[in-house]
Design an enzyme around this catalytic site. Structure first.
Site, mmCIF file in Angstrom:
data_model
loop_
_atom_site.group_PDB
_atom_site.id
_atom_site.type_symbol
_atom_site.label_atom_id
_atom_site.label_comp_id
_atom_site.label_asym_id
_atom_site.label_seq_id
_atom_site.Cartn_x
_atom_site.Cartn_y
_atom_site.Cartn_z
ATOM 1 N N PHE A 139 10.479 110.616 29.111
ATOM 2 C CA PHE A 139 10.233 110.105 27.763
ATOM 3 C C PHE A 139 11.462 110.390 26.914
ATOM 4 C CE2 PHE A 139 8.956 110.362 23.349
ATOM 5 C CZ PHE A 139 8.248 109.187 23.205
ATOM 6 N N ASP A 224 18.189 115.616 28.007
ATOM 7 C CA ASP A 224 17.352 115.414 26.827
ATOM 8 C C ASP A 224 16.544 116.692 26.614
ATOM 9 O OD1 ASP A 224 15.380 114.841 25.009
ATOM 10 O OD2 ASP A 224 14.973 112.824 25.769
ATOM 11 N N LYS A 253 13.090 118.342 18.095
ATOM 12 C CA LYS A 253 11.806 118.947 17.723
ATOM 13 C C LYS A 253 11.870 120.341 17.071
ATOM 14 C CE LYS A 253 8.654 116.176 20.379
ATOM 15 N NZ LYS A 253 9.207 115.272 21.389
HETATM 16 C C1 LIG Z 1 9.651 113.869 21.372
HETATM 17 C C2 LIG Z 1 10.727 113.498 22.314
HETATM 18 C C3 LIG Z 1 11.641 112.470 22.018
HETATM 19 C C4 LIG Z 1 11.522 111.608 20.798
HETATM 20 O O1 LIG Z 1 11.667 112.314 19.618
HETATM 21 P P1 LIG Z 1 11.303 111.610 18.209
HETATM 22 O O2 LIG Z 1 11.721 112.619 17.200
HETATM 23 O O3 LIG Z 1 9.840 111.344 18.222
HETATM 24 O O4 LIG Z 1 12.096 110.367 18.140
HETATM 25 C C5 LIG Z 1 12.668 112.235 22.914
HETATM 26 N N1 LIG Z 1 12.796 112.962 24.044
HETATM 27 C C6 LIG Z 1 11.939 113.947 24.358
HETATM 28 C C7 LIG Z 1 12.154 114.735 25.608
HETATM 29 C C8 LIG Z 1 10.867 114.244 23.513
HETATM 30 O O5 LIG Z 1 10.001 115.204 23.842
#
Ligand SMILES: *Cc1c(COP(=O)(O)O)cnc(C)c1O
Length: 403
Positions: A139, A224, A253
């Site tokens: 994701f 990521d 986050k």
């Molecule tokens: C939450 C998340 C995203 C997206 O972040 P947003 O602030 O909602 O755009 C991207 N990569 C990972 C691994 C995530 O957990």
């Protein structure tokens, strides 16, 4: 009509129906606690999806924001501001990287990282090396390009055609990755632990092997760490568990203590690819969010929250593993630090989440079978004991109902 009903009605009428919301409206948070509109108190084991890592409304974050809001809220990136410069310095000192760029969210941080990769590849690797390999179940965010990066066909289908440039391989299968590398490949992008996909960690040997493959083939490794960053897994960044260094990490986050701030960090040789005009943002790296982030990084250190996440996370995971032995509903326990998932052997995740909420504990879920725990990094063993006890009771109740 009570307050919750009123909000539900407003939402239904005026907000697009994209969220499956929990039947609760929160009005106040402090540390690991939340209060709803009726004054009912909850223990938060989700932290707004792994965001409020230092706890809700930490006094140091509140003070940093208050002081900054009273001085200067916004001037744009045409100008220097102190909080942004100090935060950039701090991130470089804490990570493998040399330079960062600030965005407003995880998806935006990933977008920027992909742009940087494209530019770097054009300058250094070859015009045709634009493709990025990502993993199934990954994701990476909700923009069109990050949807293309996200290896979940069911999320992608309604929005096709998607921007080109991404191909997907199964996680933890090094030979599949090797086979996917072509003359077009410029980078590999992975989450050290897949979050939204259902808490699937990269195996130690796998991620090390990926690093080696990237070196062999002259590819960039982008991690990521939007969810795994800032102590969530018991290290400042999750790549530290693997004894490797990526070329770029993306973050968001846990960084802003609840305020929207994302970033990507790269080594100098990669960061150099960007020149004035190549990338930008109106709001990114503003003084208020950067002040909040500086406070968060200070708290992680002064309250030893990363060590706490490692210790309490280990304790929690042991407890969940023990539960797996006695409770047939529990099929698997995965994750690291305070990023843990429990896979149920049936599609009962949502009923379990609801029953936990009735017991005043907020937990998360992924899909229909996976429970997800992302508590603030301030929780202790007795909080974990309470959650394990409630979870054990809940699983028994749910089992009783399906029999
Ligand atoms: C939450 C998340 C995203 C997206 O972040 P947003 O602030 O909602 O755009 C991207 N990569 C990972 C691994 C995530 O957990």
């Amino acid at each position: 009509m009570d307050k919750l009903e009123e909000l539900e009605k407003l939402e239904e009428k005026y907000h697009m129906h994209t969220y499956a919301r929990y039947p609760v409206a929160f009005v106040k948070g402090e540390g690991k606690k939340l209060w709803d509109v009726d004054g009912h108190e909850y223990l938060d084991f989700l932290a707004g999806l792994g965001v409020s890592s230092v706890g809700h409304c930490h006094p140091k974050v509140v003070l940093a924001v208050k002081e900054q809001v009273e001085k200067l809220i916004h001037v744009s990136n045409l100008f220097y501001t102190e909080p942004q410069a100090l935060l950039a310095e701090k991130l470089a000192s804490l990570s493998f990287g040399d330079k960062c760029f600030f965005a407003n969210s995880g998806a935006e941080a990933n977008e920027g990282a992909v742009k940087l990769t494209r530019k770097y590849a054009k300058l250094n690797l070859g015009e045709e090396k634009y493709e990025i390999i990502t993993a199934y179940r990954s994701f990476h965010g909700r923009t069109m390009k990050m949807l293309a990066a996200t290896g979940q066909p069911e999320k992608q289908k309604p929005f096709e055609p998607l921007p080109p440039g991404f191909i997907h391989v199964p996680l933890n299968d090094l030979s599949a990755l090797k086979a996917a590398i072509s003359a077009k490949t410029g980078a590999v992008m992975l989450e050290p632990i897949q979050g939204e996909g259902g808490i699937y960690p990269c195996e130690f040997e796998y991620l090390r092997g990926v690093r080696e493959l990237c070196d062999e083939h002259d590819l960039l490794l982008i991690l990521d760490e939007v969810q795994t960053g800032f102590g969530r897994t018991g290290k400042m960044f999750a790549y530290e568990h693997f004894g490797i260094e990526p070329d770029i990490i993306t973050l968001a986050k846990g960084l802003g203590g609840g305020l929207p701030v994302g970033a990507f960090i790269a080594k100098e040789k990669v960061a150099q690819a960007f020149e004035p005009g190549d990338h930008g943002t109106t709001f990114g790296g503003g003084p208020v969010v950067c002040s909040a982030a500086l406070a968060v990084l200070d708290i992680l250190d002064s309250e030893s929250l990363i060590q706490n996440a490692a210790l309490v996370g280990e304790y929690f995971k042991r407890g969940l593993k023990k539960l797996q032995k006695t409770q047939p509903l529990v099929a698997d326990v995965r994750g690291k630090g305070l990023m843990l998932g429990v896979e149920l052997d049936r599609e009962l995740a949502w009923p379990v989440v609801q029953k936990m909420l009735e017991k005043s504990i907020v937990i998360g879920y992924v899909g229909k079978k996976i429970l997800r725990f992302l508590p603030p990094l301030i929780v202790n063993e007795s909080d974990v004991e309470g959650v394990l006890l409630s979870l054990t009771m809940t699983l028994e109740e749910v089992m009783g109902e399906v029999k």
